[in-house]
Scaffold this motif. Structure first.
Motif, short mmCIF file in Angstrom:
data_model
loop_
_atom_site.label_atom_id
_atom_site.label_comp_id
_atom_site.label_asym_id
_atom_site.label_seq_id
_atom_site.Cartn_x
_atom_site.Cartn_y
_atom_site.Cartn_z
N VAL A 55 -25.11 -49.44 -2.14
CA VAL A 55 -25.94 -48.00 -2.82
C VAL A 55 -26.44 -48.58 -1.01
N ASN A 56 -27.06 -49.59 -0.65
CA ASN A 56 -28.66 -49.75 0.80
C ASN A 56 -27.97 -49.56 2.02
N SER A 73 -19.96 -38.26 -5.19
CA SER A 73 -19.49 -37.88 -5.86
C SER A 73 -18.20 -38.21 -4.59
N LEU A 74 -16.64 -38.43 -4.87
CA LEU A 74 -15.88 -38.90 -4.14
C LEU A 74 -15.93 -38.46 -2.62
N ASP A 75 -15.95 -36.83 -2.82
CA ASP A 75 -15.85 -35.41 -1.40
C ASP A 75 -17.58 -36.25 -0.66
N LYS A 76 -18.61 -36.29 -1.15
CA LYS A 76 -19.75 -37.19 -1.01
C LYS A 76 -21.10 -36.02 -0.70
N LYS A 77 -20.05 -34.88 -1.41
CA LYS A 77 -21.04 -33.06 -2.23
C LYS A 77 -22.11 -33.90 -3.19
N ALA A 119 -22.80 -38.09 5.93
CA ALA A 119 -22.25 -37.21 5.01
C ALA A 119 -23.06 -37.59 3.69
N TYR A 120 -23.24 -39.49 3.41
CA TYR A 120 -24.09 -39.29 2.17
C TYR A 120 -25.52 -39.19 2.57
N ARG A 121 -26.08 -39.61 3.69
CA ARG A 121 -27.41 -39.12 4.43
C ARG A 121 -27.97 -37.86 4.56
N GLN A 122 -26.92 -37.08 3.87
CA GLN A 122 -27.10 -35.35 3.98
C GLN A 122 -27.50 -35.59 2.98
N THR A 123 -26.20 -35.36 1.72
CA THR A 123 -26.35 -35.64 0.53
C THR A 123 -27.16 -36.34 -0.18
N TRP A 124 -27.60 -37.06 0.18
CA TRP A 124 -28.89 -37.82 -0.55
C TRP A 124 -30.51 -37.31 0.20
N SER A 125 -30.26 -36.55 0.84
CA SER A 125 -31.56 -35.68 1.26
C SER A 125 -32.03 -34.56 0.61
N ALA A 151 -24.18 -46.15 6.87
CA ALA A 151 -22.52 -45.98 6.57
C ALA A 151 -21.81 -44.19 7.03
N ASP A 152 -22.44 -43.50 6.46
CA ASP A 152 -21.95 -42.04 7.10
C ASP A 152 -22.77 -40.82 6.49
#
Length: 155
Positions: free
Chosen positions: A31-32, A101-105, A40-46, A37-38
């Motif tokens: 998680v940390n 989600s595996l698609d990071k959305k 897409a993760y940053r955008q989704t989490w924000s 790393a990507d």
């Protein structure tokens, strides 16, 4: 002409250090490390945290102590799920279970806080406050709770 041997040496050092980093991480997502790393993760989490009030920085930034994440399925959809603690020492008191989600959305979280100084004979489960992030449905809430129950120190 002495630059070529230097470049070869530098390239060898870079490749070796990169291999050591991958080996130390066992190639597993944590998680940390997701937000760096990507994008897409940053955008989704924000998107998840911008709708929330008064979250600690370690939750907003997904920084702290974490273990490897696992792939799980909920209602036919795949998710990468894992724990994050503010610090290793305060993990029983402040932790977050995250699912992407595996698609990071899509992303969800369950922030779990237990009062500090809770006597060892008191169950953290009964004294914990649970806060869900990302508006998870009942199935996702159950998945996040099950992940928490896998911790042998959680009873």
């Amino acid at each position: 002409m002495t630059c070529k041997p230097f470049h070869a040496l530098a390239l060898t050092v870079l490749m070796t250090s990169s291999a050591l980093v991958v080996a130390a991480n066992d190639g597993q997502a944590r998680v940390n490390g997701l937000l760096s790393a990507d994008p897409a993760y940053r955008q989704t989490w924000s998107e998840v945290v911008k709708k929330e009030e008064r979250l600690p920085d370690w939750v907003i930034n997904l920084s702290g102590s974490s273990e490897q994440m696992n792939a799980v399925t909920e209602d036919g959809d795949g998710y990468l799920v894992g724990p994050l603690c503010e610090t290793q020492d305060t993990c029983i008191n402040k932790r977050l279970i995250v699912a992407f989600s595996l698609d990071k959305k899509e992303a969800y979280g369950m922030l779990v806080e237990v009062p500090a100084g809770l006597p060892a004979d008191k169950s953290p489960t009964r004294h914990a406050d649970y806060r869900f992030l990302g508006k998870p449905d009942e199935g996702m809430q159950g998945l996040l709770r099950e992940q928490l129950k896998k911790d042998p120190n959680w009873y």
